[in-house]
Design a protein around this motif. Structure first.
Motif, PDB file in Angstrom:
ATOM      1  N   PRO A   8     -31.515 -30.272 -35.218  1.00  0.00           N
ATOM      2  CA  PRO A   8     -31.284 -29.946 -36.623  1.00  0.00           C
ATOM      3  C   PRO A   8     -32.066 -30.873 -37.556  1.00  0.00           C
ATOM      4  O   PRO A   8     -32.287 -32.038 -37.242  1.00  0.00           O
ATOM      5  CB  PRO A   8     -29.776 -30.141 -36.810  1.00  0.00           C
ATOM      6  N   THR A   9     -32.459 -30.315 -38.682  1.00  0.00           N
ATOM      7  CA  THR A   9     -33.088 -31.137 -39.717  1.00  0.00           C
ATOM      8  C   THR A   9     -32.002 -32.029 -40.317  1.00  0.00           C
ATOM      9  O   THR A   9     -30.802 -31.831 -40.063  1.00  0.00           O
ATOM     10  CB  THR A   9     -33.697 -30.264 -40.827  1.00  0.00           C
ATOM     11  N   VAL A  10     -32.395 -32.964 -41.134  1.00  0.00           N
ATOM     12  CA  VAL A  10     -31.421 -33.829 -41.806  1.00  0.00           C
ATOM     13  C   VAL A  10     -30.470 -32.976 -42.646  1.00  0.00           C
ATOM     14  O   VAL A  10     -29.255 -33.193 -42.638  1.00  0.00           O
ATOM     15  CB  VAL A  10     -32.144 -34.886 -42.680  1.00  0.00           C
ATOM     16  N   GLU A  11     -31.024 -31.991 -43.324  1.00  0.00           N
ATOM     17  CA  GLU A  11     -30.199 -31.123 -44.161  1.00  0.00           C
ATOM     18  C   GLU A  11     -29.221 -30.304 -43.312  1.00  0.00           C
ATOM     19  O   GLU A  11     -28.054 -30.140 -43.673  1.00  0.00           O
ATOM     20  CB  GLU A  11     -31.077 -30.174 -44.998  1.00  0.00           C
ATOM     21  N   GLU A  12     -29.701 -29.769 -42.193  1.00  0.00           N
ATOM     22  CA  GLU A  12     -28.834 -28.987 -41.305  1.00  0.00           C
ATOM     23  C   GLU A  12     -27.733 -29.864 -40.716  1.00  0.00           C
ATOM     24  O   GLU A  12     -26.581 -29.435 -40.589  1.00  0.00           O
ATOM     25  CB  GLU A  12     -29.647 -28.337 -40.187  1.00  0.00           C
ATOM     26  N   GLY A  13     -28.088 -31.097 -40.346  1.00  0.00           N
ATOM     27  CA  GLY A  13     -27.090 -32.042 -39.840  1.00  0.00           C
ATOM     28  C   GLY A  13     -26.025 -32.325 -40.887  1.00  0.00           C
ATOM     29  O   GLY A  13     -24.827 -32.374 -40.577  1.00  0.00           O
ATOM     30  N   ALA A  14     -26.445 -32.493 -42.128  1.00  0.00           N
ATOM     31  CA  ALA A  14     -25.499 -32.732 -43.221  1.00  0.00           C
ATOM     32  C   ALA A  14     -24.605 -31.516 -43.427  1.00  0.00           C
ATOM     33  O   ALA A  14     -23.403 -31.660 -43.691  1.00  0.00           O
ATOM     34  CB  ALA A  14     -26.254 -33.081 -44.498  1.00  0.00           C
ATOM     35  N   GLN A  15     -25.171 -30.316 -43.302  1.00  0.00           N
ATOM     36  CA  GLN A  15     -24.378 -29.091 -43.447  1.00  0.00           C
ATOM     37  C   GLN A  15     -23.339 -28.985 -42.329  1.00  0.00           C
ATOM     38  O   GLN A  15     -22.201 -28.579 -42.573  1.00  0.00           O
ATOM     39  CB  GLN A  15     -25.279 -27.861 -43.441  1.00  0.00           C
ATOM     40  N   MET A  16     -23.732 -29.348 -41.092  1.00  0.00           N
ATOM     41  CA  MET A  16     -22.789 -29.298 -39.973  1.00  0.00           C
ATOM     42  C   MET A  16     -21.644 -30.283 -40.201  1.00  0.00           C
ATOM     43  O   MET A  16     -20.475 -29.959 -39.988  1.00  0.00           O
ATOM     44  CB  MET A  16     -23.498 -29.590 -38.651  1.00  0.00           C
ATOM     45  N   MET A  17     -21.972 -31.502 -40.640  1.00  0.00           N
ATOM     46  CA  MET A  17     -20.931 -32.494 -40.902  1.00  0.00           C
ATOM     47  C   MET A  17     -20.024 -32.037 -42.041  1.00  0.00           C
ATOM     48  O   MET A  17     -18.804 -32.219 -41.988  1.00  0.00           O
ATOM     49  CB  MET A  17     -21.547 -33.856 -41.228  1.00  0.00           C
ATOM     50  N   ALA A  18     -20.607 -31.423 -43.059  1.00  0.00           N
ATOM     51  CA  ALA A  18     -19.805 -30.908 -44.174  1.00  0.00           C
ATOM     52  C   ALA A  18     -18.858 -29.821 -43.694  1.00  0.00           C
ATOM     53  O   ALA A  18     -17.697 -29.764 -44.139  1.00  0.00           O
ATOM     54  CB  ALA A  18     -20.712 -30.391 -45.286  1.00  0.00           C
ATOM     55  N   ALA A  19     -19.315 -28.966 -42.788  1.00  0.00           N
ATOM     56  CA  ALA A  19     -18.462 -27.901 -42.252  1.00  0.00           C
ATOM     57  C   ALA A  19     -17.265 -28.502 -41.503  1.00  0.00           C
ATOM     58  O   ALA A  19     -16.130 -28.034 -41.644  1.00  0.00           O
ATOM     59  CB  ALA A  19     -19.267 -26.974 -41.342  1.00  0.00           C
ATOM     60  N   LYS A  24     -15.991 -31.531 -41.973  1.00  0.00           N
ATOM     61  CA  LYS A  24     -15.131 -32.188 -42.964  1.00  0.00           C
ATOM     62  C   LYS A  24     -14.307 -31.159 -43.733  1.00  0.00           C
ATOM     63  O   LYS A  24     -13.125 -31.395 -44.015  1.00  0.00           O
ATOM     64  CB  LYS A  24     -15.974 -33.035 -43.914  1.00  0.00           C
ATOM     65  N   ASP A  25     -14.922 -30.027 -44.071  1.00  0.00           N
ATOM     66  CA  ASP A  25     -14.189 -28.963 -44.766  1.00  0.00           C
ATOM     67  C   ASP A  25     -13.056 -28.436 -43.900  1.00  0.00           C
ATOM     68  O   ASP A  25     -11.936 -28.214 -44.376  1.00  0.00           O
ATOM     69  CB  ASP A  25     -15.129 -27.810 -45.147  1.00  0.00           C
ATOM     70  N   TRP A  26     -13.346 -28.240 -42.611  1.00  0.00           N
ATOM     71  CA  TRP A  26     -12.297 -27.766 -41.708  1.00  0.00           C
ATOM     72  C   TRP A  26     -11.175 -28.805 -41.607  1.00  0.00           C
ATOM     73  O   TRP A  26      -9.991 -28.457 -41.661  1.00  0.00           O
ATOM     74  CB  TRP A  26     -12.848 -27.449 -40.318  1.00  0.00           C
ATOM     75  N   ALA A  27     -11.523 -30.082 -41.477  1.00  0.00           N
ATOM     76  CA  ALA A  27     -10.515 -31.142 -41.378  1.00  0.00           C
ATOM     77  C   ALA A  27      -9.657 -31.185 -42.644  1.00  0.00           C
ATOM     78  O   ALA A  27      -8.436 -31.364 -42.566  1.00  0.00           O
ATOM     79  CB  ALA A  27     -11.186 -32.484 -41.132  1.00  0.00           C
ATOM     80  N   PHE A  28     -10.278 -30.985 -43.801  1.00  0.00           N
ATOM     81  CA  PHE A  28      -9.523 -30.966 -45.051  1.00  0.00           C
ATOM     82  C   PHE A  28      -8.543 -29.800 -45.040  1.00  0.00           C
ATOM     83  O   PHE A  28      -7.379 -29.942 -45.421  1.00  0.00           O
ATOM     84  CB  PHE A  28     -10.480 -30.866 -46.247  1.00  0.00           C
ATOM     85  N   ARG A  29      -9.000 -28.633 -44.589  1.00  0.00           N
ATOM     86  CA  ARG A  29      -8.143 -27.445 -44.515  1.00  0.00           C
ATOM     87  C   ARG A  29      -7.006 -27.655 -43.516  1.00  0.00           C
ATOM     88  O   ARG A  29      -5.871 -27.247 -43.758  1.00  0.00           O
ATOM     89  CB  ARG A  29      -8.984 -26.222 -44.136  1.00  0.00           C
ATOM     90  N   ALA A  30      -7.316 -28.292 -42.380  1.00  0.00           N
ATOM     91  CA  ALA A  30      -6.292 -28.539 -41.357  1.00  0.00           C
ATOM     92  C   ALA A  30      -5.294 -29.590 -41.821  1.00  0.00           C
ATOM     93  O   ALA A  30      -4.124 -29.563 -41.427  1.00  0.00           O
ATOM     94  CB  ALA A  30      -6.951 -28.951 -40.041  1.00  0.00           C
ATOM     95  N   GLY A  31      -5.762 -30.526 -42.646  1.00  0.00           N
ATOM     96  CA  GLY A  31      -4.888 -31.522 -43.275  1.00  0.00           C
ATOM     97  C   GLY A  31      -3.957 -32.248 -42.323  1.00  0.00           C
ATOM     98  O   GLY A  31      -4.378 -32.804 -41.314  1.00  0.00           O
ATOM     99  N   GLY A  32      -2.664 -32.194 -42.662  1.00  0.00           N
ATOM    100  CA  GLY A  32      -1.656 -32.930 -41.911  1.00  0.00           C
ATOM    101  C   GLY A  32      -1.367 -32.409 -40.524  1.00  0.00           C
ATOM    102  O   GLY A  32      -0.597 -33.027 -39.785  1.00  0.00           O
ATOM    103  N   THR A  33      -1.976 -31.291 -40.141  1.00  0.00           N
ATOM    104  CA  THR A  33      -1.764 -30.801 -38.772  1.00  0.00           C
ATOM    105  C   THR A  33      -2.547 -31.648 -37.765  1.00  0.00           C
ATOM    106  O   THR A  33      -2.243 -31.610 -36.575  1.00  0.00           O
ATOM    107  CB  THR A  33      -2.181 -29.322 -38.600  1.00  0.00           C
ATOM    108  N   ILE A  34      -3.535 -32.405 -38.241  1.00  0.00           N
ATOM    109  CA  ILE A  34      -4.372 -33.188 -37.325  1.00  0.00           C
ATOM    110  C   ILE A  34      -3.613 -34.434 -36.872  1.00  0.00           C
ATOM    111  O   ILE A  34      -3.274 -35.297 -37.672  1.00  0.00           O
ATOM    112  CB  ILE A  34      -5.707 -33.586 -37.974  1.00  0.00           C
ATOM    113  N   VAL A  35      -3.360 -34.506 -35.579  1.00  0.00           N
ATOM    114  CA  VAL A  35      -2.756 -35.679 -34.952  1.00  0.00           C
ATOM    115  C   VAL A  35      -3.871 -36.620 -34.512  1.00  0.00           C
ATOM    116  O   VAL A  35      -3.815 -37.832 -34.703  1.00  0.00           O
ATOM    117  CB  VAL A  35      -1.883 -35.281 -33.744  1.00  0.00           C
ATOM    118  N   ASP A  36      -4.906 -36.047 -33.900  1.00  0.00           N
ATOM    119  CA  ASP A  36      -6.071 -36.794 -33.424  1.00  0.00           C
ATOM    120  C   ASP A  36      -7.279 -35.891 -33.628  1.00  0.00           C
ATOM    121  O   ASP A  36      -7.372 -34.837 -33.000  1.00  0.00           O
ATOM    122  CB  ASP A  36      -5.891 -37.151 -31.951  1.00  0.00           C
ATOM    123  N   PHE A  37      -8.173 -36.274 -34.547  1.00  0.00           N
ATOM    124  CA  PHE A  37      -9.349 -35.451 -34.803  1.00  0.00           C
ATOM    125  C   PHE A  37     -10.166 -35.274 -33.530  1.00  0.00           C
ATOM    126  O   PHE A  37     -10.793 -34.258 -33.320  1.00  0.00           O
ATOM    127  CB  PHE A  37     -10.209 -36.087 -35.904  1.00  0.00           C
TER     128      PHE A  37
END
Length: 103
Positions: free
Chosen positions: A21-32, A34-47
């Motif tokens: 992945p390009t730097v931009e694509e890598g950043a997009q993957m990490m953002a995806a 992080k967005d999922w983790a934010f949506r999952a919120g308190g359900t995450i026991v261990d990422f």
């Protein structure tokens, strides 16, 4: 509440065939993620973490894990909609965990 173990699987040949992945694509993957983790919120026991097989019998398709806590499998299923691992061509196995009595 029940803990659910998520096992992230992907064909190693699929990963090997993916372009770096390009730097931009890598950043997009990490953002995806992080967005999922934010949506999952308190359900995450261990990422979780990525995994690499080291024993001869280890399944090379297992690439990582997470542990979530929810009321039901249906809640987990809803959280997996649009998951970044699925978007990159992988699958997610879900296991309900059960505490060992007396442990």
């Amino acid at each position: 509440m029940t803990n659910f173990l998520l096992i992230y699987r992907i064909d190693p040949a699929h990963i090997g065939a993916m372009p770096q992945p390009t730097v931009e694509e890598g950043a997009q993957m990490m953002a995806a993620w992080k967005d999922w983790a934010f949506r999952a919120g308190g359900t995450i026991v261990d990422f979780g973490d990525p995994t690499v097989p080291v024993s001869p019998s280890a399944d090379p398709t297992v690439g990582g894990y997470s542990v979530l806590q929810a009321e039901s499998f249906a809640e987990i299923t809803a959280l997996l909609q649009g998951h970044p691992h699925i978007a990159m061509g992988g699958t997610i196995d879900v296991y309900e965990t059960h505490p060992v009595p007396g442990a």
